[in-house]
Scaffold this motif. Structure first.
Motif, PDB file in Angstrom:
ATOM      1  N   ASP A 199      -5.394  81.107   1.770  1.00 20.58           N
ATOM      2  CA  ASP A 199      -4.559  82.117   2.420  1.00 20.58           C
ATOM      3  C   ASP A 199      -3.355  82.359   1.519  1.00 20.58           C
ATOM      4  O   ASP A 199      -2.527  81.465   1.319  1.00 20.58           O
ATOM      5  N   SER A 200      -3.261  83.557   0.963  1.00 19.88           N
ATOM      6  CA  SER A 200      -2.208  83.856  -0.020  1.00 19.88           C
ATOM      7  C   SER A 200      -0.804  83.782   0.569  1.00 19.88           C
ATOM      8  O   SER A 200       0.178  83.641  -0.169  1.00 19.88           O
ATOM      9  N   LYS A 201      -0.681  83.861   1.908  1.00 12.79           N
ATOM     10  CA  LYS A 201       0.635  83.812   2.532  1.00 12.79           C
ATOM     11  C   LYS A 201       1.150  82.384   2.666  1.00 12.79           C
ATOM     12  O   LYS A 201       2.356  82.167   2.808  1.00 12.79           O
ATOM     13  N   LEU A 202       0.233  81.417   2.634  1.00 19.73           N
ATOM     14  CA  LEU A 202       0.613  80.013   2.791  1.00 19.73           C
ATOM     15  C   LEU A 202       0.892  79.367   1.441  1.00 19.73           C
ATOM     16  O   LEU A 202       0.435  79.835   0.400  1.00 19.73           O
ATOM     17  N   THR A 203       1.637  78.268   1.474  1.00 23.37           N
ATOM     18  CA  THR A 203       1.900  77.517   0.250  1.00 23.37           C
ATOM     19  C   THR A 203       0.644  76.757  -0.171  1.00 23.37           C
ATOM     20  O   THR A 203      -0.305  76.608   0.609  1.00 23.37           O
ATOM     21  N   GLY A 204       0.653  76.248  -1.393  1.00 22.67           N
ATOM     22  CA  GLY A 204      -0.457  75.435  -1.866  1.00 22.67           C
ATOM     23  C   GLY A 204      -0.655  74.221  -0.987  1.00 22.67           C
ATOM     24  O   GLY A 204      -1.785  73.850  -0.632  1.00 22.67           O
ATOM     25  N   ARG A 205       0.444  73.584  -0.588  1.00 21.11           N
ATOM     26  CA  ARG A 205       0.368  72.390   0.262  1.00 21.11           C
ATOM     27  C   ARG A 205      -0.257  72.727   1.616  1.00 21.11           C
ATOM     28  O   ARG A 205      -1.113  71.999   2.122  1.00 21.11           O
ATOM     29  N   ASP A 206       0.165  73.850   2.195  1.00 25.37           N
ATOM     30  CA  ASP A 206      -0.386  74.261   3.489  1.00 25.37           C
ATOM     31  C   ASP A 206      -1.862  74.615   3.367  1.00 25.37           C
ATOM     32  O   ASP A 206      -2.650  74.389   4.302  1.00 25.37           O
ATOM     33  N   ASN A 207      -2.254  75.165   2.226  1.00 27.43           N
ATOM     34  CA  ASN A 207      -3.654  75.517   2.028  1.00 27.43           C
ATOM     35  C   ASN A 207      -4.543  74.280   1.891  1.00 27.43           C
ATOM     36  O   ASN A 207      -5.722  74.330   2.242  1.00 27.43           O
ATOM     37  N   MET A 255       0.850  81.106  -2.152  1.00 24.45           N
ATOM     38  CA  MET A 255      -0.188  81.238  -3.168  1.00 24.45           C
ATOM     39  C   MET A 255      -0.316  82.665  -3.713  1.00 24.45           C
ATOM     40  O   MET A 255      -0.996  82.883  -4.705  1.00 24.45           O
ATOM     41  N   ARG A 256       0.344  83.624  -3.083  1.00 22.95           N
ATOM     42  CA  ARG A 256       0.367  84.973  -3.656  1.00 22.95           C
ATOM     43  C   ARG A 256       1.135  85.003  -4.973  1.00 22.95           C
ATOM     44  O   ARG A 256       0.993  85.936  -5.766  1.00 22.95           O
TER      45      ARG A 256
END
Length: 273
Positions: free
Chosen positions: A131-139, A175-176
């Motif tokens: 999900d490009s709106k979330l951070t790498g950690r959240d992904n 991640m965007r």
């Protein structure tokens, strides 16, 4: 799977009947099967445009927009035992990627039966599912939940994934803002940080710079050295197939045309396809 109970006497081992030995051998063999494809077919319907493709989901086919159907794999059957390393050989369009997508659960068969026993880790489409709106950690957390990991398992994996990906402060950025290479790094790190029962590898993967690619190859080799891990390897290279695998399955136009020792599989592929 059935395992009929038989009455046995306290006789020496060499007095067991041939029928008993064959039945016990079959049970042990079936228990060891980790991937089982039974007459599997995957059919794709082709349409003239996206609108027609969408309508096709509801069996609404406007005249002139339906182009036909193609079997990406056709009546495919095979069994793979735990700990085997198997190369899938074939030209582009032979059905290799579709077969492995079914193994990983990315797509499903149109007909037939597939049995997968164990946790699958795939090195195929590394950028998919973020999900490009979330951070790498959240992904990391999102992808872990998507494959059924518990919160405890995700928390255990997270530091290992972050360390391997080498994204620095970007791990807490949306991640965007990532380049495609950074996304691939995180996807690869997630896949190889798990302890899979089945590892699916596409040799065409190109992740990061020279040093990071070397690190990736080293990690793949480490996983493959674990005799409990089953490895499925997609390749066009005979040398790579020989190095990593003992068995080869050759596909052509969605059908299995050879299944046997890797040397014989390579010879068949090079001479006949």
């Amino acid at each position: 799977m059935s395992s009929d109970k038989t009455t046995t006497t306290f006789a020496p081992r060499h007095f067991r009947t041939l029928e008993q030995s064959q039945r016990e051998s079959k049970v042990r063999s079936d228990n060891n099967v980790i991937i089982d494809f039974k007459r599997v077919t995957k059919t794709y319907n082709l349409y003239k445009n996206d609108q027609s493709r969408f309508l096709g989901l509801f069996n609404l086919k406007k005249k002139g927009t339906f182009l036909g159907s193609v079997n990406a794999i056709d009546n495919l059957s095979f069994k793979i035992n735990r700990g085997e390393a198997v190369a899938f050989l074939g030209h582009n369009g032979a059905g290799k990627s579709t077969t492995l997508k079914i193994v990983t659960g990315v797509t499903y068969p149109t007909s037939g039966k597939v049995v997968i026993k164990g946790k699958v880790s795939a090195l195929l489409e590394l950028n998919a599912g973020f999900d490009s709106k979330l951070t790498g950690r959240d992904n990391i957390s999102l992808r872990g939940q998507a494959i059924g990991l518990s919160r405890k398992e995700i928390d255990k994996l997270e530091p290992r994934i972050i360390e391997f990906a080498e994204l620095g402060l970007y791990i807490d950025q949306p991640m965007r803002t990532y380049s495609s290479g950074m996304k691939s790094r995180l996807g690869f790190a997630f896949a190889v940080s798990m302890d899979p029962d089945i590892l699916v590898v596409d040799e065409t993967l190109s992740v990061g710079d020279k040093n990071f690619r070397k690190k990736c190859i080293t990690r793949i080799r480490e996983i493959m050295q674990d005799e409990r891990v089953t490895v499925l390897f997609v390749t066009h290279s005979a040398e790579i197939a020989k190095e990593f695998c003992l068995r080869g399955i050759v596909l052509d136009k969605g059908k299995k045309v050879f299944d046997g020792p890797i040397g014989e599989a390579i010879a068949f592929y090079e001479e006949n396809l």
